[in-house]
Design an enzyme around this catalytic site. Structure first.
Site, PDB file in Angstrom:
ATOM      1  CG  HIS A  31      50.927  52.939  79.545  1.00  0.00           C
ATOM      2  ND1 HIS A  31      51.170  51.683  79.045  1.00  0.00           N
ATOM      3  CD2 HIS A  31      49.682  52.893  80.107  1.00  0.00           C
ATOM      4  CE1 HIS A  31      50.117  50.913  79.273  1.00  0.00           C
ATOM      5  NE2 HIS A  31      49.208  51.615  79.924  1.00  0.00           N
ATOM      6  CB  SER A 109      38.807  69.227  89.902  1.00  0.00           C
ATOM      7  OG  SER A 109      38.522  68.013  90.584  1.00  0.00           O
ATOM      8  CE  LYS A 161      32.408  62.555  90.677  1.00  0.00           C
ATOM      9  NZ  LYS A 161      33.323  62.817  89.606  1.00  0.00           N
ATOM     10  CG  ASP A 214      32.930  66.081  91.744  1.00  0.00           C
ATOM     11  OD1 ASP A 214      33.078  66.463  90.569  1.00  0.00           O
ATOM     12  OD2 ASP A 214      33.580  65.135  92.229  1.00  0.00           O
ATOM     13  CG  ASN A 226      31.110  58.572  84.950  1.00  0.00           C
ATOM     14  OD1 ASN A 226      31.086  57.353  85.000  1.00  0.00           O
ATOM     15  ND2 ASN A 226      32.143  59.278  85.415  1.00  0.00           N
TER      16      ASN A 226
END
Length: 296
Positions: A31, A109, A161, A214, A226
């Site tokens: 896109h 991050s 994770k 993380d 999540n």
């Protein structure tokens, strides 16, 4: 350094911002975006150093269709396990590129914070120390980049994770308290490491940025897609409704299935992943908590 980025979602555009601080960076995606140096895929593929930020489930079909050369030096910035083939990202990329031309990015991050130039630290994992260092040096001062050679550890930590983050969102959504979340994350970290060691990962990876770093981030903030899936499941929403509301990919949903299949196949004990998969399939989250606490 001249770098091409493929994939301009939240994470792709955050990496574009970060890497542009010190390098000449071009970006492309399906896109059109109004990002600086947005260009065609054809132009980006002429660049030797490529950062791949495709969603994990798109990687395999994308590589089958597009001409990536064996000479490209690739930093893989997607986290997940292919839900069809149950392969880790490195296994898929290694069919197209020699291992010495591959590096993998992990660590805590969030895209939104990277775009604000807030400080974080990441890990570049590669069997090629020179390549790892080249990519690590490309990051700006606000993103301290370490290097190591534990590709499998970084891969599994980054994928797993997300599943523990769904469990953590469920835990918080059910208002089970801080003690419960801390216990879940501690056991989740043990479970991730147990699974990863079976595939040859190093234990210390899970005490570092790729593992604990993380996991703590993704499993304790509403900035995590999540974690928000878990909150939605705890409140009784259907998975379809949750994913429509998110409007973005939550990789943990696919990864849970892949981890359960792999751990069944290899006889690895992964109780949290199995409960998350059961809840995604419609099991009452409260019953899952009872079942987890009753496990010997």
């Amino acid at each position: 350094m001249k770098i091409g980025i493929i994939g301009a979602g939240q994470w792709g555009s955050a990496l574009h911002f970060a890497l542009s601080q010190k390098n000449e960076v071009y970006i492309t995606s399906r896109h059109h975006h109004d990002l600086p140096h947005f260009t065609s895929l054809e132009e980006v593929l002429k660049i030797e150093y490529l950062v791949m930020v495709l969603p994990a489930q798109v990687v395999r079909p994308w590589l089958q269709e597009h001409p990536i050369s064996k000479d490209h030096k690739v930093l893989v910035a997607s986290k997940g396990i292919d839900k069809e083939t149950k392969e880790f990202m490195n296994q898929i990329y290694e069919r197209y590129l020699p291992l010495e031309n591959l590096a993998f990015l992990s660590g805590p991050s969030f895209a939104k914070e990277v775009k604000k130039a807030l400080p974080t630290a990441v890990v570049v994992s590669s069997k090629n120390e020179t390549l790892a260092k080249t990519y690590a040096d490309a990051f700006p001062d606000f993103m301290k980049a370490y290097t190591d050679d534990d590709i499998v550890g970084a891969e599994i930590a980054g994928a797993y994770k997300n599943v523990i983050a769904i469990a953590s969102g469920i835990c918080d959504g059910l208002e089970l308290g801080n003690n419960a979340r801390a216990a879940l994350l501690a056991r989740g970290l043990v479970e991730m490491e147990r699974f990863a060691k079976h595939f040859g990962a190093k234990s210390e990876t899970f005490l570092g940025l790729s593992g604990a770093g993380d996991l703590f981030l993704t499993a304790s903030s509403k900035l995590s897609r999540n974690y928000r899936v878990g909150l939605g499941l705890a409140s009784g929403k259907s998975l379809d409704d949750i994913l429509n509301e998110l409007g973005e990919v939550a990789e943990g949903v696919y990864t849970a299935r892949a981890i359960c299949d792999l751990s069944d196949q290899h006889a690895i004990y992964t109780p949290i992943a199995h409960e998350v998969e059961a809840i995604l399939g419609g099991k009452d989250p409260r019953q899952s908590i009872v079942d987890l606490l009753e496990r010997k």
